[in-house]
Design a protein around this motif. Structure first.
Motif, PDB file in Angstrom:
ATOM      1  N   PHE A 173       0.789  -1.102   0.103  1.00 60.25           N
ATOM      2  CA  PHE A 173       0.089   0.016  -0.080  1.00 60.25           C
ATOM      3  C   PHE A 173       0.856   1.145   0.103  1.00 60.25           C
ATOM      4  N   LEU A 174       0.774   2.070  -0.974  1.00 53.12           N
ATOM      5  CA  LEU A 174       1.422   3.210  -1.050  1.00 53.12           C
ATOM      6  C   LEU A 174       0.489   4.664  -0.352  1.00 53.12           C
ATOM      7  N   VAL A 175       1.063   5.183   0.378  1.00 53.13           N
ATOM      8  CA  VAL A 175       0.184   6.322   0.832  1.00 53.13           C
ATOM      9  C   VAL A 175       0.776   7.781   0.300  1.00 53.13           C
ATOM     10  N   THR A 234      -3.067   3.534  -1.824  1.00 59.74           N
ATOM     11  CA  THR A 234      -3.153   2.893  -3.361  1.00 59.74           C
ATOM     12  C   THR A 234      -2.495   1.424  -3.071  1.00 59.74           C
ATOM     13  N   GLN A 235      -3.377   0.640  -3.383  1.00 60.73           N
ATOM     14  CA  GLN A 235      -2.803  -0.836  -3.410  1.00 60.73           C
ATOM     15  C   GLN A 235      -2.158  -1.144  -4.595  1.00 60.73           C
ATOM     16  N   GLU A 236      -0.907  -1.810  -4.585  1.00 61.11           N
ATOM     17  CA  GLU A 236      -0.100  -2.028  -5.839  1.00 61.11           C
ATOM     18  C   GLU A 236       0.372  -3.542  -5.544  1.00 61.11           C
ATOM     19  N   SER A 237       0.231  -4.034  -6.876  1.00 56.81           N
ATOM     20  CA  SER A 237       0.729  -5.594  -7.084  1.00 56.81           C
ATOM     21  C   SER A 237       2.054  -5.463  -7.555  1.00 56.81           C
ATOM     22  N   ARG A 238       2.824  -6.316  -6.800  1.00 54.71           N
ATOM     23  CA  ARG A 238       4.337  -6.347  -7.233  1.00 54.71           C
ATOM     24  C   ARG A 238       4.499  -8.015  -7.712  1.00 54.71           C
ATOM     25  N   GLN A 265      -0.609  -0.695 -10.348  1.00 56.48           N
ATOM     26  CA  GLN A 265      -1.517  -0.288  -9.396  1.00 56.48           C
ATOM     27  C   GLN A 265      -2.936  -0.848  -9.582  1.00 56.48           C
ATOM     28  N   LEU A 266      -3.526  -1.099  -8.353  1.00 55.98           N
ATOM     29  CA  LEU A 266      -4.909  -1.699  -8.402  1.00 55.98           C
ATOM     30  C   LEU A 266      -5.854  -0.870  -8.180  1.00 55.98           C
ATOM     31  N   GLU A 267      -5.917  -0.335  -6.964  1.00 52.33           N
ATOM     32  CA  GLU A 267      -7.329   0.687  -6.393  1.00 52.33           C
ATOM     33  C   GLU A 267      -6.862   1.405  -5.365  1.00 52.33           C
TER      34      GLU A 267
END
Length: 594
Positions: A110-112, A120-124, A187-189
């Motif tokens: 999660f990026l703030v 922002t949720q991010e898939s890696r 980036q997901l949501e």
């Protein structure tokens, strides 16, 4: 995508500053900001990073080990402490990888946003290719160790530049068996709320559900208020408050003063006896089914026709419950152990109950141990991965005969690996009906069983897939949520997300190994373990001691530990195991007439 167009920043971090124009420095030629590695001399192995693609919300980068003589184009070459690293700033069509990755791992961060405070949720996703001589088991171990080191909490890179840089340095200095790592950032949501964190092994506060769970766990043994208060680290008065509510709902009943047991659904059909009545020869069961949890007993009972249930209650020693009836052409008897656990008293009680069962019904030839367990996840292999709701049937590894293993002790070796002292205590397996990929009549048995269980307080239907969370230990008490492995590209054998899969392998137990995440994974990898249960070694030894050498272990997977940590999936997993059990029994040859 924010933060991903930073190859220039990364390049600047990996080399000393150079002026524009023409200049030679340490074998590098810099012309108008472009570097030509024209004076590298002999072919040298370098870590080369190349952009692979970019969309509005994703970026893909390849980091690979390559021998380089010369390289032209828009590149940067690391100097000083970063020598040996090359960054291609432009995609190179000739470098496109056309072979499938050996392994892949995906996790989410999660990026703030510092200004909006939105998360922002991010898939890696990391895809790994290994050198050709690296065996499969070593690939899996290396990929997981690489991943754990990459995401270690105290050293986790806080930005994209640091994340990619760490991957390159790890490949360069430590993980030299890895030839390539492809990194996809997506980036997901966006959310206003922070992510939820896993809360494992938290002792639940005393509640109506907790008190009922303790009573069900002890069933058919009655349990006292004092014992419940002790288990819950509470007071007798606090337990009494919930006892009154459960009694009012008709879920429990008092056996003696301050001593309670469960009221079962078909209570009026249960016969309370001092001793088991004599069973005629034709009604003698030839199959015994042993369960440990209340929901497991309920699930198995739905598979039995023409039921008769007998309960012998006692406040001294162990109470016994026996449900007799038919499954297919076979007479069966099902019992529930009064307690299963890590302490000596639980082990003795389980063993004694099993011995009494087999002593009472002496025509039993086959023993089924049916219930829930914790699956061993395979973080990188889709086809070997065990998920919640799947079925595990204990089968021996290649060249062996044992199907159940107990870990008695372990020690850490100098190289950091574990050495285990084990006890292999189940050696035979009834084979009929165990076709892994054959017809699945048990799916229909599940549906019919669930319909019969609608009146129960427990919900035996399949929980949402979103609740099947997979976590990986990354050291100490820290865990990270990782994605379930994806099927290989072009794979035809893709699971139906609404149906269980069947896995064959060793079932194991042992508190010393189950309670340690890394040890549990190492033990499973070394010894072909696919599931852990709640220490059934005393039960199996009792079965074996009674010279019953036909065993079947069938386990429905309800968590990723030992089958006791996820109450949401436990009823469904119990039903899956019971339905599969019925399909095995119905596939067996009818017993010979006396």
């Amino acid at each position: 995508m924010r933060g991903l167009g930073t190859l220039d920043v990364l390049s600047a971090l990996l080399q000393p500053s150079v002026s524009m124009g023409s200049e030679e420095e340490e074998g590098r030629v810099v012309v108008d900001g472009r570097v030509s590695c024209a004076t590298m001399g002999e072919s040298e192995e370098r870590i080369v990073m190349t952009p692979r693609g970019k969309t509005a919300n994703s970026t893909t980068i390849m980091v690979e080990r390559r021998k380089v003589v010369s390289q032209e184009g828009n590149v940067h070459v690391g100097g000083g402490q970063h020598s040996g690293i090359i960054i291609n700033k432009e995609a190179r069509p000739e470098d496109v990888e056309d072979t499938a990755a050996h392994l892949q791992l995906e996790f989410k961060v999660f990026l703030v946003n510092a200004q909006t405070q939105k998360h922002t949720q991010e898939s890696r996703q990391l895809r790994f290719w290994f050198l050709s001589h690296v065996p499969e088991k070593e690939r899996m171990r290396s990929a997981q160790e690489f991943f754990k080191e990459l995401v270690a909490p105290l050293e986790f890179p806080r930005d994209y530049v640091g994340f990619i840089k760490k991957i390159m340095k790890m490949m360069q200095h430590k993980y030299k068996m890895i030839s390539k790592v492809e990194v996809e950032l997506k980036q997901l949501e966006e959310s206003d709320k922070p992510p939820t964190r896993p809360m494992e092994d938290q002792t639940p506060a005393l509640s109506e559900e907790k008190v009922l769970e303790m009573i069900e766990s002890s069933y058919p043994n009655p349990i006292t208020l004092k014992e419940m208060a002790k288990r819950a680290s509470s007071t007798v008065d606090q337990v009494k408050e919930f006892i009154a509510k459960l009694a009012e709902k008709g879920l429990i009943k008092a056996m003696t003063t301050d001593c309670y047991t469960r009221v079962v659904q078909n209570e009026t059909d249960v016969k309370v006896v001092r001793q088991m009545p004599t069973i005629t020869s034709k009604k003698q069961p030839t199959i015994a089914i042993i369960t440990a949890h209340y929901c497991e007993k309920l699930a198995v009972d739905t598979m039995i026709e023409n039921q008769e249930t007998f309960v012998r209650y006692t406040t001294v020693g162990e109470s016994n419950i026996y449900t007799l009836g038919n499954i297919g052409a076979h007479r069966v008897v099902c019992t529930k152990l009064p307690t299963v656990g890590h302490d000596r008293s639980a082990s003795i009680a389980a063993g004694n109950t099993t011995t009494r069962l087999l002593g009472t019904f002496q025509k039993v030839d086959h023993v089924f141990l049916v219930g829930t367990a914790g699956g061993v996840p395979h973080y990188t292999d889709y086809h070997k991965h065990v998920r919640l709701g799947d079925v595990v049937v204990a089968t021996p590894p290649a060249g062996q005969k044992f199907i159940y293993m107990y870990c008695e002790d372990s020690k850490i070796l100098e190289n950091g690996s574990y050495e285990f002292e084990t006890k292999n205590i189940a050696y035979q397996l009834q084979q009929q009906g165990l076709e892994k990929d054959g017809p699945m009549p048990w799916i229909e048995y599940m549906k019919a069983g669930n319909a019969k269980l609608q009146e129960q307080e427990m919900d035996f239907s399949r929980p949402s897939e979103s609740t099947d969370k997979l976590y990986m230990s990354i050291g100490g008490s820290d865990v990270i949520e990782v994605s379930h492995p994806l099927p290989p590209e072009g794979s035809e054998n893709v699971r139906d997300p609404t149906k269980p899969r069947v896995h064959l392998g060793v079932v194991a137990s042992g508190r010393s190994v189950v309670d340690n995440d890394q040890m549990r994974q190492d033990f499973a990898s070394q010894l072909s373990v696919v599931a852990y249960d709640q220490e059934f070694d005393a039960v199996v030894e009792s079965v074996y001691g009674n010279r019953k050498d036909q065993y079947v272990f069938i386990r429905g997977i309800c968590d990723y530990k030992d089958g006791t940590h996820n109450k949401d999936w436990q009823p469904y997993a119990a039903l899956v195991a019971a339905a599969f059990m019925k399909s095995v029994i119905c596939g067996m040859e009818p017993p010979a007439d006396d």
